[in-house]
Design a protein around this motif. Structure first.
Motif, PDB file in Angstrom:
ATOM      1  N   GLY A 119      63.330  39.071   4.894  1.00  0.00           N
ATOM      2  CA  GLY A 119      64.812  39.480   4.325  1.00  0.00           C
ATOM      3  C   GLY A 119      65.185  38.165   3.787  1.00  0.00           C
ATOM      4  N   ARG A 120      66.547  38.159   3.070  1.00  0.00           N
ATOM      5  CA  ARG A 120      67.360  37.189   2.774  1.00  0.00           C
ATOM      6  C   ARG A 120      68.690  37.264   3.391  1.00  0.00           C
ATOM      7  N   VAL A 121      69.129  36.122   4.008  1.00  0.00           N
ATOM      8  CA  VAL A 121      70.333  36.338   4.815  1.00  0.00           C
ATOM      9  C   VAL A 121      71.574  35.107   4.036  1.00  0.00           C
ATOM     10  N   LEU A 155      68.633  27.599  10.408  1.00  0.00           N
ATOM     11  CA  LEU A 155      67.916  28.948  10.310  1.00  0.00           C
ATOM     12  C   LEU A 155      66.308  28.632  10.357  1.00  0.00           C
ATOM     13  N   GLY A 156      65.934  28.667  11.521  1.00  0.00           N
ATOM     14  CA  GLY A 156      64.561  28.104  11.635  1.00  0.00           C
ATOM     15  C   GLY A 156      64.540  26.747  11.322  1.00  0.00           C
ATOM     16  N   ASP A 188      64.845  38.747  13.648  1.00  0.00           N
ATOM     17  CA  ASP A 188      65.026  38.156  15.064  1.00  0.00           C
ATOM     18  C   ASP A 188      65.781  36.726  14.682  1.00  0.00           C
ATOM     19  N   PHE A 189      66.359  36.431  13.607  1.00  0.00           N
ATOM     20  CA  PHE A 189      66.826  35.247  13.167  1.00  0.00           C
ATOM     21  C   PHE A 189      67.866  34.765  14.149  1.00  0.00           C
ATOM     22  N   GLU A 190      68.043  33.617  14.261  1.00  0.00           N
ATOM     23  CA  GLU A 190      69.265  32.660  14.645  1.00  0.00           C
ATOM     24  C   GLU A 190      69.772  31.919  13.818  1.00  0.00           C
ATOM     25  N   THR A 263      76.190  30.455  17.363  1.00  0.00           N
ATOM     26  CA  THR A 263      74.895  31.158  16.906  1.00  0.00           C
ATOM     27  C   THR A 263      75.053  32.565  16.506  1.00  0.00           C
ATOM     28  N   LEU A 264      74.594  32.896  15.351  1.00  0.00           N
ATOM     29  CA  LEU A 264      74.902  34.179  14.872  1.00  0.00           C
ATOM     30  C   LEU A 264      73.489  34.884  14.532  1.00  0.00           C
TER      31      LEU A 264
END
Lengths: 564, 98
Positions: A119-121, A155-156, A188-190, A263-264
């Motif tokens: 997805g896109r954040v 992110l990553g 599961d992104f951080e 961290t979100l």
């Protein structure tokens, strides 16, 4: 002597044992060569290294403090990106080697574990409130103490930075107008946010810091970045790229310190503004310390691909309501939480209304085949939704067994994606494509929040009258008495200084979602014509100040501020 | 002509409606307020917005603490302020000229 596969960085000696193994077909050369994604990453890494060299040269050539701050910021961002790309390259190489050795290429892959769609954040409207104490007004009474701050988001392996903002005690919040988009993100992104700050004034000028501490601060790396550098140098040895030497910082050059971080994750995603806690990372001894309130407000939106792109399409026959025999032929498109059934395949693109829309959400139940099979109609699937007490079932017929399989597979994947992306699959969250950021312009003194807000004539009549008054030279008549409330007190040289009540994100329903803005002169209420003045009735005189504190004390001596 | 504190005055005001944000268990507005009738106005580093009314409550003769309490009531989700500021006068004049 050596044969070099020009696509990769691997050299294989002729006659070596490794070459013999290739010839025997035991290993594939591609095992050691770069995947296309890796060459892309390598290219980005090379680009950042070049950018860093440029930033170093610029920093050496800077004469003004503010230019040096921008150059140091670019340097910091390049360094972070280099570290993260190198780490990612290393991880990928390790995964390749671990994953492929020990398994023969002829093995078919086991039924893949289902993985959620990407997805896109997008994170936007970042705002960090400050909390100035009374004591701030007594320090540095002459000059305004200023700080340069910016946010680093990771992110990553992707790192993005905001613009640099100058902060002084007249600001009540640090607001970043940037809007940052990360793509190819899993549920599961951080997303790690780091706030960095530096003094605009020379650090040596600080009265408080002892000389030893000041030189130590300017010549050493921060603890966390030092740890990362060591880790990356240890692991980077085998990658074959040139070792990265971090440059010694220029003596007296600006030093950014980590002020806060957080961290979100998916839980923080919402189609609206939310406030999150910040972990404060520096304390008052640090020269760049800012009195942070301890939270950050932002809008974090996510669009999983399953919501924005069609995940399956094909010909279906759908049983029309009330007609047992007549099954209409439609073109079905599974997109987001709906299965749209169009009359023609072209209708999906032209925006025609579908013949039928079937909701597919967390509560929907889908069954393949036999139970609901109408006689003579194989390869059916049924979709049931519950609306209150009613259950509505649609039966769809696919063209073949394979088509049925692939529709079921698409539906199972969609249910899995919805369970992983959770609230992002309730409704599509809007994401604005970020405009490419203008390069940092000549740093004029940045004033208040009001300066940074865009002026749109339809909304802010007061701003327009200011502009008009300046142009036409309109002269004011005798100022009315109540204006004396403002002029009798010492004002800052800049007449447009910020409010003691700085506007927060105001939600007023007539407007679609946009950046926070203040309304002037009541454009909204129907009984009020825009531009008219309103007067307050004379204040009730019967309200007298409480005798508790006021008459007995001497003249007030404090100016308190409280967050509300 | 000057303004005498404590005496009635007529001013041009502007209405602002703010919906509070939720932060944990609290509803916050997200900005800070300064001053009050018990505070020393000469120490005000800002000279803009002065608040006349909050949700109908008169704010012209309140102490700092009373002002803060009126703005942070747990039961109210929306705060309606009447504020006055210097630039409103110019706006009025301009609209009267045209």
């Amino acid at each position: 002597m050596f044969s070099r596969n020009h696509r990769s960085r691997v050299t294989v000696a002729r006659g070596s044992a490794l070459e013999m193994e290739f010839k025997r077909g035991r290993f594939r050369l591609s095992l050691f060569s770069d995947q296309p994604e890796d060459t892309e990453l390598q290219r980005k890494l090379d680009h950042e290294i070049r950018m860093r060299e440029g930033a170093c040269k610029l920093l050496a050539a800077c004469s003004q403090r503010e230019q040096a701050l921008e150059a140091t910021k670019s340097l910091l961002v390049c360094n972070s990106r280099i570290l993260s790309y190198m780490g990612e390259l290393q991880r990928r190489k390790e995964a390749q080697v671990l994953g492929k050795t020990g398994r023969r290429p002829s093995d078919s892959s086991s039924p893949a574990e289902r993985s959620p769609c990407r997805g896109r954040v997008c994170i936007s409207d970042l705002r960090i409130p400050l909390m100035w104490k009374d004591t701030e007004y007594f320090k540095n009474k002459g000059d305004l103490h200023r700080w340069a701050v910016f946010l680093l988001l990771q992110l990553g392996e992707h790192i993005q930075d905001t613009e640099m903002i100058l902060v002084d005690r007249t600001l009540t919040d640090i607001s970043f107008q940037n809007n940052m988009l990360f793509t190819e993100v899993g549920p599961d992104f951080e997303l790690r946010l780091e706030l960095y700050g530096a003094c605009v004034e020379e650090e040596g000028a600080l009265a408080g810091a002892p000389k030893r501490l000041a030189t130590k601060l300017s010549s050493s790396l921060g603890r966390s970045s030092g740890r990362r550098v060591r880790a990356s140098l240890d692991s980077a040895g085998g990658s074959g790229s040139s070792p990265i030497l971090l440059p010694t910082p220029a003596v007296g050059g600006p030093r950014y310190h980590l002020l806060a971080h957080t961290t979100l994750t998916l839980a923080a995603v919402q189609d609206g503004f939310r406030t999150h806690d910040l972990t404060l990372a520096s304390h008052e001894e640090n020269p760049a310390w800012l009195p942070l309130y301890g939270s950050v407000c932002c809008r974090l939106a996510a669009q999983p691909l399953c919501m924005t792109q069609p995940t399956a399409s094909g010909t279906l026959r759908v049983q029309q309501a009330g007609e047992m025999r007549n099954w209409a032929r439609v073109h079905g498109v599974l997109k987001g939480t709906n299965l749209f059934c169009y009359r023609q395949p072209e209708d999906a693109d032209t925006g025609e209304e579908p013949l039928l829309t079937i909701a597919i959400n967390k509560e929907t139940r889908v069954r393949a085949g036999e139970l609901d099979q109408a006689p003579g109609r194989p390869f059916t699937l049924s979709v049931s939704n519950r609306y209150g007490d009613d259950e509505v079932t649609h039966t769809l017929q696919t063209e073949s067994r394979e088509a049925l399989q692939s529709w079921m597979e698409a539906l199972w994947q969609l249910f899995f994606d919805m369970s992983q992306w959770k609230q992002c699959c309730d409704e599509i969250m809007k994401i604005e494509t970020p405009v490419p950021r203008k390069p940092p312009q000549a740093l004029a003194k940045q004033g208040s929040l009001y300066h940074e807000m865009a002026i749109e004539p339809l909304d802010d009549i007061a701003a327009v009258t200011d502009i008009l008054a300046q142009r036409e030279g309109a002269r004011l008549e005798t100022p009315p008495p109540w204006l004396a409330m403002f002029t009798d007190q010492p004002t800052l040289p800049n007449p447009c200084s910020p409010a003691s009540v700085a506007p927060a994100s105001a939600w007023t329903h007539p407007l679609p979602w946009g950046r926070p803005r203040t309304f002037s002169l009541d454009a909204v209420p129907p009984d009020h014509s825009p531009g008219a003045s309103r007067s307050v009735a004379p204040l009730p005189v019967q309200r007298s100040p409480r005798s508790r504190g006021l008459c007995s004390k001497g003249p007030p001596r404090t100016w308190l501020q409280s967050p509300v | 002509m000057s303004y005498i504190p404590g005496q009635p005055v007529t001013a041009v005001v502007q209405r602002v409606e703010i919906h509070k944000l939720r932060q944990g268990e609290n509803l916050i507005l997200g900005f800070s307020i300064g001053g009050g009738i018990d505070q020393d106005p000469s120490q005000n580093p800002f000279s803009e917005d002065k608040t006349d009314k909050v949700n109908g409550w008169d704010m012209t003769m309140v102490t700092h603490d009373q002002a803060r309490k009126r703005l942070t009531k747990r039961s109210e989700e929306v705060v309606r302020l009447l504020v006055t500021r210097q630039s409103l006068q110019k706006a009025v004049q301009q609209s009267m000229l045209s």
